[in-house]
Structures are given as C-alpha cells and as structure tokens.
Design an enzyme around this catalytic site. Structure first.
Site, short mmCIF file in Angstrom:
data_model
loop_
_atom_site.label_atom_id
_atom_site.label_comp_id
_atom_site.label_asym_id
_atom_site.label_seq_id
_atom_site.Cartn_x
_atom_site.Cartn_y
_atom_site.Cartn_z
N CYS A 1 -16.55 -12.11 -13.75
CA CYS A 1 -16.17 -10.91 -13.00
C CYS A 1 -15.13 -11.29 -11.95
O CYS A 1 -14.84 -12.48 -11.74
CB CYS A 1 -17.38 -10.26 -12.34
SG CYS A 1 -18.05 -11.21 -10.96
N CYS B 1 -16.19 -13.63 -9.31
CA CYS B 1 -16.18 -15.03 -9.75
C CYS B 1 -14.85 -15.67 -9.40
O CYS B 1 -14.79 -16.81 -8.93
CB CYS B 1 -16.40 -15.12 -11.27
SG CYS B 1 -18.00 -14.58 -11.84
N ASP C 1 27.94 -8.23 -10.40
CA ASP C 1 29.12 -9.08 -10.51
C ASP C 1 29.92 -8.60 -11.72
O ASP C 1 29.32 -8.08 -12.68
CB ASP C 1 28.67 -10.53 -10.68
CG ASP C 1 29.84 -11.46 -10.93
OD1 ASP C 1 30.81 -11.42 -10.15
OD2 ASP C 1 29.81 -12.21 -11.93
N ASP D 1 25.80 -13.99 -12.94
CA ASP D 1 25.64 -15.00 -13.98
C ASP D 1 26.24 -16.35 -13.63
O ASP D 1 26.12 -17.30 -14.41
CB ASP D 1 26.27 -14.51 -15.29
CG ASP D 1 27.79 -14.63 -15.28
OD1 ASP D 1 28.39 -14.38 -14.21
OD2 ASP D 1 28.37 -15.00 -16.32
N ASP E 1 27.51 -16.69 -7.72
CA ASP E 1 26.60 -15.58 -7.42
C ASP E 1 25.29 -16.05 -6.78
O ASP E 1 24.48 -15.23 -6.35
CB ASP E 1 26.25 -14.80 -8.70
CG ASP E 1 27.47 -14.21 -9.37
OD1 ASP E 1 28.35 -13.70 -8.64
OD2 ASP E 1 27.56 -14.25 -10.61
#
Length: 745
Positions: free
Chosen positions: A22, A25, A434, A633, A637
């Site tokens: 549970c 636990c 970008d 990318d 950046d």
C-alpha cells in the site's frame, strides 16, 4: 559555527522494492531509508515498486540497506544488470499475482458458506463453530500476511494498510470467538451474543480481491517501458577469428563486427563498414520513411533492418546505447515524484494513525450513547472505520497517472525526464523557439542555381566550383559541394579562403571567385544586373545568395537556404490555438528572420541574438509572470534552456542541449511539441481527478462508517460493504489513470 560537509561523491541508484502492499508501505520504506546512516536522499514509488536512493558508498551499501528494509518486511532486488533486475522484479510480481489469485479464490470459497450461515441460518446447531472453523484458515492462512506485516511495522512504531486490516478483522474474530466459546457470559446478563465471522471473512476476501485487481491494473501502466525494452534483441551475430558466431547481446564488445540481415533488429549503436540497406528508425526518431544506410552511416540499437544486409562496427554497447539511455530516462521519470505528491506522501504517512484514532473515538462514542446494543454497534462502527479507510487510493493517484503519462509520451517520441517538468508543462503560456534546427532543417541546401546569359560548359564550371568549395569547411560551401555531387577532379592553384567572404582560386587555368556579392565586387569582378535583381528576390524569401565569377565576370548566382520543416507552420498554429504565445529567436539577420517568421505565422521574433540574449529574453518574459518553455537544439541554446521553466530539446540536436533539457522530442517533427503540452495537461487533469475521488471517498466514507447517519435514518454501514468499497476505491483510481493510454494526441 561549523559548516555542513555534504557528501559530494555519492552514488545514485534506482532499485526494485519487494513487499510493498500500500501507499503507507512506500512511506515506511522511504522513512527507513532516509534515516539510515550514509543515505543522502531517498524516494519510493509505490506504483512501480521502486526506490531511488542517493548514498555515500564509503558509509553504506545496497546490501546493508536491504537488511534494514527486511527488518520491517520489505527488500531490494539487487542486480548490476538493470534488465535482469527488471525481469526478476516482474517474475516476483507474477508469482505474487498468482499467489494472490489462489488466496482470493480459496478465501471466496470458504467465505460463501460463512456468509450464508451468518446471514440466513443464524440458529443452525453448531453454526457458530462451523463459521469459526472456516474463518480461521481465511484469517490466519490466506490472510496471514496482513498480521505478519502489521506486527513488523508495529515493532518499529510504524503502521500501514495491513495494520488497519489486521486490527479490524482481528477484533471482529476475537469478539466472535469469545461469544462462540463463552456465550453464557452474555446470557447471564440478559444479552444475546452476536458473532461477526462473516464480516471478518468477507473483509479479507474483498481486500484480497481489490489487491488482485489493483496488481492486474498496475502491470498495464508500464506497458510502454516493456515495449522499449522489447526493442532490444537477445542475441547477435558477430565475426570473430574470421568466423560468424552467434552470441548474447550482453557479450558484445566495442569494435566487434556485427552482421545484420533483412528483418533483424540492430542490437547496439555503431557505424556501417560494408553493405547498404534501409532501416526503420520510426520507433526511436518518429521519422516514417526508412533511413538509407551505407558505409560510415550511424545505426542505433532497437531499430529494424528492412531490406538488404550490412556489417557494422559496435561503437556504443550495453548501458551506453541511445536506446538504453532512453529506457533509463523513462524509468527514472516514471519513478520520480510530481510536486503534488509530496503533500500526498505526508497525508499517507499520518493517515493510518489518524484512522486508528477515529476508530477508537467511534467505539467510545457508541459505548457512551449506544444504549442497550452499545457494544455491538460500537464494534461494528469501529471495525467499519478501520476497513473503509484507504490510503492506497491516495498513494496511487499521482504515480499511476505519471507512469502512464510518461509511457504515453515515450510512445509518441516525447522523452520526459521527470514528473515535475510534466506537471509544470501544463502551465506554459509562452513558447520560445530557436530557428535553426527547430523550425528549420538545421542544415543549408542549395535551392536555386542561376547562370548568367548563355554560359557555355555549365557542367564543367559547376565541377570547378564544387572542387574549390570542397576546400572550404563553411556550411554554405558544403551545401554547394553536396549539390554539385561530382568527382572533384582538376588542378587547383592559388587557392585562398577569406573568412566571412568566400574563396578564390585557379582551376585548370581559369580564375574563379565564389562568395558574397560584395566580396566579388571587392575583388574587381563585374556583377551581372539580372542576377542582382534575382538576388534581391531571393533575400526577401529568406535565402542566402553567393555569387560566382569567372575571370572577373559574374557567371552564376547560387541561392542557399535552411529549409523550413514541413510541419513547422502547422505546429505553430496548433500552439496558438491552445492559447500559447509563440516567439522565435535567431542569430540570423533581420531580413531572413522576418521572412521565416512570416512563413510559419509567428508575429513575435528577435533577430541577431546571441546566446546570452536568448537567456535574458526568457528572464524578461518570466519577470512579466509568464511560464516559458524553450525549444532548442544547439550548444548556443543551452543557457536559455537552463533558464526556461520547461526546457525542450529537439532529438537530433547537440548532446549538451539534450542533457540540459527536461524534455526531448525524439524526432525532427515540431508537431510533437503541441502534443507534449497537451499530454501534460491531460496527465495533470487525471492526477487531480484521482486525488479528488480519493479524498472525497475517505471524507465521505469514514464518517458514514463511524455511524454519522444513524441518528438521522438509522443507517449503520456493514463492515462487509465497507471492505468492498475500500477495494473498489484503489481499482477505480488505477483504472482512471489507464484511460490516458487511449488518449489521442
């Protein structure tokens, strides 16, 4: 005052946990780990049965931590091979599921006659003894784990769901057994002794049934991860000692020569050394068209060879392949906690003691105000409170939704690093894009090649231009070389590269100048008027133009552009339809930036920005109260990605961009971006629905179980009904999370 010395050389691992039944636990396991010497940080996910542990290897180890957990009924699955650890965990879960199924069926078989006698044949001779005999194996054989685990928890001053079950059924059984064996105690006082064997057996049955359904449902939440792991082949054919042999993929070594035939999965990352084929990389890149592979082409683990065969050299193996890193990221994200989960964990941690307190108070109130049936009603009400209370529904509400959401993302080429970013993405109202590599392809291509007048021997001149450009490393020069695509034969003399302008040289006795039109003029070349007009048109269309002169007279104009991706404009439109402002940032000039922005439908853009400028622009937006997602990318950046509230990298970008980003789109298709934000909104909405029903269930269920309606309409909840309601609450939460699997992005 001494400074705190934080351990720097810590080890971070995610380990499968056994024995958790549970949410409470999970709280117990996390608490024990955090309070163990040498552990810097720990987090436990009940939904995927795993623990994240950061510890000092000099002070402790996994074996020691495993023994700590064993003392309260839990344990680690320790295996250096992650795949084997997952397989072992799945094996244990399957055994647990089958054992649970057997116990549930046998409990049901024994519970039926107990219920029939207890409800319809109360006066059956020796009926109480028959019910007691049938109840004993239900509680102390099939339900034994509830009592054992409750005792282990109590030894350490802790409690969980097993504590509630053990207390409720144990009290009901002991009271009923006393009344069965010693009925005269009540008869002498003028009271008829009641027994509640049917309540105890049905409670155990419903709770076992609920756990069985919950286990079945929880296994479906990790289907996406299983699919990713299933992409890895088990065996591979390699060439060793000039012989082809088949070995386990785990035995592959760096630089092994691996043979791939039609229809086979590629086992590790590497580079093609001979042969050619087409490889389906859609499951990893999202690109629907198979990629052509030839000598020096990169291949990746988990992709599928379509036709033809080739041999490649292994460059990344084991945990270092791209697929292994994706699997690791998905596992970590599914095990991570959303900020809202911290509050839920605190509630789950105090839930059981609070419920026990409410049950005791309920018993006392009924004993005081219950009249002649005070004891019976006090017992029924307090047992019902213990049974109906369910921390499991609360504990499952967030992690099950996160697991399914992260898995759904992985299936749609959205790699999510943690639950926090998935939750945060819901709030995004500004997206900063970008240009290069995000809106555009990221590599320049020749779009137009115009010759002046009636230039003779065009192919010969084109070959000479390609030969000169092959000496330059500039991206624009490489685009020309790729476009010409001829063998670079010829003799070059007096070659010179002028940075930022172009190149010049003599090829086969002819003098060529290639570069900007201003560079041609500076070198004394006569420009062609018609080509100059064409150049202006191309610049307005976001094209870069370079001129070519032969013996000081312009003979050609070449237009080069970083082409827009086919879905960029549609993706921008989708974002704007979702009420999100879109900005474009680029280092290109104003003219190019304006043209690209117009083509994709972006009104807000900045040109000629440097990496620092991108970061500062995001800071400015944040100061205005905006929640900003940055999509990029490249290395340039990375600063902006770190600054953004939600950082998103394009999967074909630089390694540093993907390392920094909290989400990675494993495809060049920008249409995945609005899907990622939609997935975030749907996942968070599911979490809120789960938490609402879990809280409402307990807020309404516990007072009704305590008997709050009795003074109004005489209704007192039967413990059997309480047990069924508790079981269904957890199942409903998991089922609601599973609805995300059918979400259309």
């Amino acid at each position: 005052m001494e400074a705190d010395h934080k351990v720097i050389n810590t080890k971070k691992v995610t380990v499968p946990v056994t024995g958790m039944s549970c949410a409470a636990c999970a709280v117990s396991v996390e608490s024990m780990l955090k309070n163990t010497s040498g552990v810097e940080n720990a987090g436990v996910n009940y939904a995927n049965q795993s623990a994240f542990v950061e510890f000092d290897p000099k002070a402790t180890n996994l074996e020691t931590l495993d023994k700590v957990l064993e003392s309260i009924g839990y344990g680690f699955i320790i295996n250096d091979d992650d795949d084997e650890a997952i397989a072992e965990q799945e094996k244990i879960q399957l055994e647990h599921y089958n054992d649970l199924k057997r116990k549930t069926m046998l409990t049901g078989i024994l519970a039926v006659p107990v219920v029939i006698i207890g409800m319809f044949f109360m006066d059956l001779p020796y009926g109480n003894y028959v019910m007691m005999a049938l109840t004993i194996p239900v509680l102390f054989i099939f339900g034994k784990d509830f009592f054992v685990n409750a005792f282990k928890q109590a030894r350490h001053g802790k409690s969980n769901m097993d504590t509630l079950v053990a207390l409720s059924t144990g009290i009901a059984f002991l009271f009923s057994a006393f009344n069965t064996l010693n009925p005269q105690f009540w008869h002498s006082r003028g009271v008829h002794p009641h027994v509640y064997f049917e309540a105890a057996t049905v409670i155990i049955f419903f709770i076992l049934l609920g756990k069985l359904l919950e286990e079945k449902a929880k296994t479906n939440t990790s289907d996406a991860l299983k699919k990713l792991i299933g992409l890895q082949p088990k065996t591979v054919k390699v060439i060793r000692d000039q012989k082809e042999i088949e070995i386990s993929v785990k035995d592959v070594q760096l630089h092994d020569e691996i043979i791939i035939r039609s229809g086979e999965k590629i086992p590790v990352d590497g580079k093609v050394i001979s042969g050619n084929s087409f490889v389906d990389e859609s499951l990893m890149t999202g690109e629907p068209i198979p990629a052509e592979k030839m000598t020096d082409s990169q291949v990746f683990a988990g992709t599928i060879n379509q036709q033809g065969s080739f041999t490649f050299s292994a460059e990344k193996i084991g945990k270092n392949t791209v697929l292994a890193q994706i699997i690791k990221t998905v596992q970590a994200a599914q095990g991570s906690k959303a900020p809202v989960q911290r509050l839920v964990d605190k509630i789950a941690g105090i839930f059981v003691p609070v419920v026990i307190g409410i049950a005791v108070m309920t018993f006392c109130v009924w004993m005081f105000f219950g009249g002649e049936n005070a004891l019976t009603q006090a017992l029924l009400a307090s047992v019902s409170v213990l049974v109906i209370a369910c921390p499991c529904a609360l504990g499952l509400a967030t992690p099950t939704a996160i697991m399914v959401g992260v898995g759904k993302g992985a299936e749609n080429n959205i790699l999510i690093r943690d639950a926090e970013s998935l939750e945060k993405a819901k709030e995004v109202n500004v997206v900063v894009l970008d240009k290069t590599g995000t809106l555009t392809q990221g590599h320049p291509e020749v779009t137009n090649w115009e010759w002046a007048g009636n230039i003779q021997n065009q192919e010969q001149h084109a070959a000479a231009i390609g030969l000169l450009e092959s000496r330059s490393e500039h991206p624009l020069a490489q685009a020309v070389v790729k476009f010409v695509n001829t063998n670079h034969n010829g003799k070059i003399e007096k070659f010179e590269s002028v940075t930022g302008n172009g190149v010049k040289g003599n090829v086969n006795g002819e003098n060529y100048i290639i570069g900007t039109l201003s560079f041609l003029e500076k070198e004394g070349a006569v420009l062609n008027l018609e080509l100059q007009k064409f150049a202006e048109i191309q610049r307005n269309a976001a094209q870069t133009v370079i001129g070519v002169s032969l013996n000081q007279v312009q003979i050609a104009l070449i237009s080069i552009a970083d082409q827009l991706k086919s879905t960029s404009a549609e993706a921008v439109q989708k974002l704007q339809e979702q009420g999100i402002e879109v900005y474009m940032l680029t280092g290109d000039n104003e003219q190019t930036a304006a043209a690209v922005a117009k083509q994709v439908g972006i009104k807000n853009y900045l040109a000629e920005v440097k990496p620092d400028d991108k970061m500062q622009f995001i800071q400015k937006l944040q100061s205005e109260g905006k929640i900003v997602a940055m999509v990029g990318d490249g290395v340039n950046d990375s600063q902006a990605l770190v600054q953004a509230d939600v950082s998103i990298a394009m999967g074909k970008g630089s390694d540093i961009a993907m390392d920094v980003a909290k989400m990675t789109l494993i495809t060049s298709d920008l249409m995945v971006l609005p899907k990622a934000l939609q997935l975030s909104r749907k996942t968070v909405a599911t979490i809120k629905q789960n938490l609402f029903w879990a809280f409402i269930y307990n807020l309404i269920g516990i007072p009704i179980a305590a008997g709050i309606l009795y003074p109004i309409n005489g209704f007192l909840l039967n413990p059997m009904i309480a047990g069924a309601a508790m079981a269904l609450s957890s199942v409903s939460v998991v089922t609601n999370s599973l609805r995300l699997r059918g979400l259309k992005l």
